[in-house]
Structure formats: C-alpha cells, structure tokens
Write a protein that holds these residues in place. Structure first.
Motif, PDB file in Angstrom:
ATOM      1  N   PHE A   1      47.811 -31.328 -16.488  1.00  0.00           N
ATOM      2  CA  PHE A   1      46.403 -30.990 -16.263  1.00  0.00           C
ATOM      3  C   PHE A   1      45.614 -32.288 -16.339  1.00  0.00           C
ATOM      4  O   PHE A   1      45.534 -32.923 -17.391  1.00  0.00           O
ATOM      5  CB  PHE A   1      45.937 -29.994 -17.319  1.00  0.00           C
ATOM      6  N   TYR A   2      45.024 -32.722 -15.208  1.00  0.00           N
ATOM      7  CA  TYR A   2      44.416 -34.042 -15.093  1.00  0.00           C
ATOM      8  C   TYR A   2      42.919 -33.923 -14.849  1.00  0.00           C
ATOM      9  O   TYR A   2      42.443 -32.948 -14.263  1.00  0.00           O
ATOM     10  CB  TYR A   2      45.040 -34.836 -13.940  1.00  0.00           C
ATOM     11  N   PHE A   3      42.221 -34.977 -15.292  1.00  0.00           N
ATOM     12  CA  PHE A   3      40.802 -35.121 -14.960  1.00  0.00           C
ATOM     13  C   PHE A   3      40.598 -36.507 -14.382  1.00  0.00           C
ATOM     14  O   PHE A   3      40.963 -37.519 -14.999  1.00  0.00           O
ATOM     15  CB  PHE A   3      39.914 -34.944 -16.190  1.00  0.00           C
ATOM     16  N   THR A   4      40.035 -36.547 -13.172  1.00  0.00           N
ATOM     17  CA  THR A   4      39.776 -37.812 -12.491  1.00  0.00           C
ATOM     18  C   THR A   4      38.309 -37.852 -12.068  1.00  0.00           C
ATOM     19  O   THR A   4      37.523 -36.952 -12.377  1.00  0.00           O
ATOM     20  CB  THR A   4      40.683 -37.954 -11.245  1.00  0.00           C
ATOM     21  N   ASN A   5      37.981 -38.898 -11.371  1.00  0.00           N
ATOM     22  CA  ASN A   5      36.648 -39.020 -10.801  1.00  0.00           C
ATOM     23  C   ASN A   5      36.367 -37.794  -9.931  1.00  0.00           C
ATOM     24  O   ASN A   5      37.148 -37.469  -9.031  1.00  0.00           O
ATOM     25  CB  ASN A   5      36.567 -40.300  -9.966  1.00  0.00           C
ATOM     26  N   PRO A   6      35.284 -37.085 -10.168  1.00  0.00           N
ATOM     27  CA  PRO A   6      35.040 -35.849  -9.401  1.00  0.00           C
ATOM     28  C   PRO A   6      34.780 -36.082  -7.920  1.00  0.00           C
ATOM     29  O   PRO A   6      34.816 -35.120  -7.140  1.00  0.00           O
ATOM     30  CB  PRO A   6      33.804 -35.253 -10.083  1.00  0.00           C
ATOM     31  N   PHE A   7      34.540 -37.314  -7.504  1.00  0.00           N
ATOM     32  CA  PHE A   7      34.262 -37.585  -6.097  1.00  0.00           C
ATOM     33  C   PHE A   7      35.521 -37.957  -5.310  1.00  0.00           C
ATOM     34  O   PHE A   7      35.427 -38.212  -4.107  1.00  0.00           O
ATOM     35  CB  PHE A   7      33.224 -38.715  -5.969  1.00  0.00           C
ATOM     36  N   VAL A   8      36.671 -37.999  -5.962  1.00  0.00           N
ATOM     37  CA  VAL A   8      37.896 -38.303  -5.233  1.00  0.00           C
ATOM     38  C   VAL A   8      38.322 -37.062  -4.451  1.00  0.00           C
ATOM     39  O   VAL A   8      37.992 -35.929  -4.804  1.00  0.00           O
ATOM     40  CB  VAL A   8      39.028 -38.739  -6.191  1.00  0.00           C
ATOM     41  N   SER A   9      39.081 -37.292  -3.393  1.00  0.00           N
ATOM     42  CA  SER A   9      39.581 -36.188  -2.576  1.00  0.00           C
ATOM     43  C   SER A   9      41.063 -36.417  -2.300  1.00  0.00           C
ATOM     44  O   SER A   9      41.514 -37.554  -2.151  1.00  0.00           O
ATOM     45  CB  SER A   9      38.813 -36.093  -1.248  1.00  0.00           C
ATOM     46  N   GLY A  10      41.796 -35.316  -2.232  1.00  0.00           N
ATOM     47  CA  GLY A  10      43.228 -35.400  -1.970  1.00  0.00           C
ATOM     48  C   GLY A  10      43.514 -35.550  -0.489  1.00  0.00           C
ATOM     49  O   GLY A  10      42.878 -34.904   0.352  1.00  0.00           O
TER      50      GLY A  10
END
Length: 340
Positions: free
Chosen positions: A100-109
C-alpha cells in the motif's frame, strides 16, 4: 542510433517506501476535521458570529479539496504487479513490490496503449468488455495501468516457412515469457505483447530456414527441424531474447508445438519416406540372407555333409536367396532326378 541512446537514458528508479497506511490515516483524520469545521460553522452562524462561520466554511472547503486530491496518491499493488509512474510527462518511478503506497498525488500511471476495435454497429459493444467510449463506430477497450510480471504464455500461430532445402513447412511454437523490466516495457515500445508476437514470428522464420526438415541417413550428423527440435528451440530462444531485450521482456523457454510439411508437398514427402524405409528394410533383408547362405555353404562343406561343385553352389545360392528375400512364402519343388 539516436533512438537507442534516448532509450538508454531512462533508468529505472524503484519506489520502495510504502507509506500508504500512514497517509490514509492522516487523510481520514483530515476529513474528520473538515466535518468538525462544518459543524462549528453551523454553531457560529446560530450564535450570530457570521465572520467566524465564514472563515470556517472557506477553510473547511479548501482542506476538503486538498484531502480529496491527496487520495489520488494512494496505490495498492498485488503480488506480481508493477506500476510505472510519470509526473507532468517525466518519468517519476516504478513500484514493483506488493503493498500500500502513497506517492505524489499528481503522478499518473503509464499503460502500454489503448486497443481500439472497429464496431460494425455504433453503440454495440459486443463481447469487448467494458467500454470507455463509443463514437464513430469505434470501441475503446480500457487497458489496466498495472503491468503483470507473472509468467505468461504466447501461443504463436502456425506459419508456413521454407526450410534449408526450399521445402514448405508448417511450424508453430509456444513462448514462455514474463516482464522483467516494467519501465522498458512501457516506455520503449507501444505494446509489448504485440511487439513480442511480431518478433516471435520473425525469429521462427529466420531460424527455420537454416535447417532442413529431414535429411537422408547418410547425413545423420546434420541437425534437422524434426530430429533436433530442442537444440533449434534453444537457438530460437537466444535470438528472440536479443530482440526483446530493449522491451524489458525475458524469454524463459521456446517450444516447437507443431511441425509438418505443407499440404502441397506432404503426399510426395510421405512417398519418399516410405521408399526410404522400404529400401532400408530390403537392404537389411539382403544382408541377412547373404550371411545365412554363406554360413550354410560353409557348414555343409566343413562337415562334409555333401560335396558341391561350383554349379551346385550357384544353384543353392539362387534358391536360398529367392526363399529368404521373397515377399511371399515359397512353393517347394521336389527334384527326384539329377540336375545335369
């Protein structure tokens, strides 16, 4: 050459710090505070404190918007999955381990592409699954942004190739493969599955034309498609691995699943194989008959059972060869007189 240099500049950067649980707790706590702020706003307005109520409304709304944006930074990955992330068009990192990860909310896969299928009747999806959009008779099928790193099988269709002797041969193979570098698989090629399939067709055609389907017994040491399938499959694997290296794929094994002459030459090749088998069988029969005749004459002469001159020996040899080499049972003839 320039394209190759650009592909090598992208180095995989793995994201390992899984802080999803902590981030989710803080976000939920922030939502609770926003709800408390709206409740306090109502209390302030009921007591005539309009300014304080307005401040609480604006602050709670801004905080609620921020926390909703932060929800976009949460990612859940299952075992044998990977996710390649970009930030404003630039490579951000790759998540390769489950958690379960948290990254920059503006990144996209990133995803390897969206497959489009032409729909004969606009508005009819058929069995293409879930639809993103239907317009102008085209159906866009969503592709999961998460990349599977599990071992998969590619069943290559049968194709007609010419062997080293120019004979048309139908050959099919199965490829055992998996994604080894998700970053290369997504960023270097448009669709790594289609890329692997095309390279597999090319490899099978290139390798199959270097070997004959079958050879004569005199050249038994030469490798053939039928007799050396494992060695040829290993060579196919090596060449295919070199071609898909830049796509981040690993070829574990290649197996030849189908091998046969094409229909236009199958009957003629079957007759040739049958003729070769008949000749080989006849050769063994003659060799055995000659050795038996030789042994019979030698024993008769050695034990002095009967004394045979050259003409009698020739007649005996002729009769024994007819009996031993014939396809049908001989009919015995009793000679009561002299042969002279």
């Amino acid at each position: 050459m320039e394209k190759t240099m650009q592909l090598q500049q992208v180095e995989e950067r793995e994201i390992r710090n899984a802080r999803g649980g902590r981030a989710l707790f803080l976000i939920l706590l922030g939502f609770a505070l926003c709800v408390a702020g709206y409740v306090g706003c109502g209390i302030c307005f009921s007591k005539g404190m309009a300014a304080a109520g307005a401040i609480l409304v604006v602050g709670s709304s801004i905080a609620l918007t921020v926390f909703f944006i932060l929800l976009g930074g949460l990612h859940i990955l299952k075992p044998k999955e990977a996710l390649v992330l970009t930030l404003f068009g630039r490579y951000y990192g790759t998540i390769k381990k489950p958690g379960f990860y948290f990254t920059n909310p503006f990144v996209s896969g990133m995803r390897p592409g969206v497959r489009e299928a032409v729909n004969p009747e606009a508005g009819q999806a058929g069995n293409l699954g879930q639809i993103l959009s239907v317009s102008s008779g085209k159906v866009s099928v969503p592709v999961n942004k998460k990349i599977s790193t599990k071992v998969m099988t590619l069943n290559n269709d049968r194709q007609k190739v010419n062997d080293a002797l120019g004979n048309p041969v139908i050959i099919g193979a199965v490829v055992i493969w998996n994604v080894e570098n998700p970053t290369k698989a997504v960023m270097n090629v448009e669709d790594y599955r289609e890329y692997l399939s095309i390279q597999c067709d090319s490899t099978i055609r290139n390798i199959a034309r270097l070997y004959p389907y079958d050879i004569a017994e005199a050249d038994a040491d030469e490798k053939t498609l039928r007799g050396s399938s494992q060695e040829i499959a290993a060579r196919m694997r090596g060449e295919l691995q070199e071609k898909v290296e830049e796509a981040g794929l690993r070829v574990n094994e290649v197996r030849i699943t189908h091998l046969a002459y094409a229909e236009e030459v199958a009957a003629a090749m079957l007759q040739r194989q049958q003729a070769a088998a008949i000749i080989a069988a006849r050769q063994k029969i003659v060799e055995g008959a000659v050795s038996m005749v030789k042994m019979a004459i030698h024993q008769l002469s050695e034990e002095e059972v009967v004394v045979l001159d050259e003409e009698r020996k020739a007649a005996m040899v002729s009769n024994m060869l007819v009996v031993l080499c014939g396809n049908k049972d001989p009919q015995p003839v009793v000679n009561s007189g002299s042969i002279y």
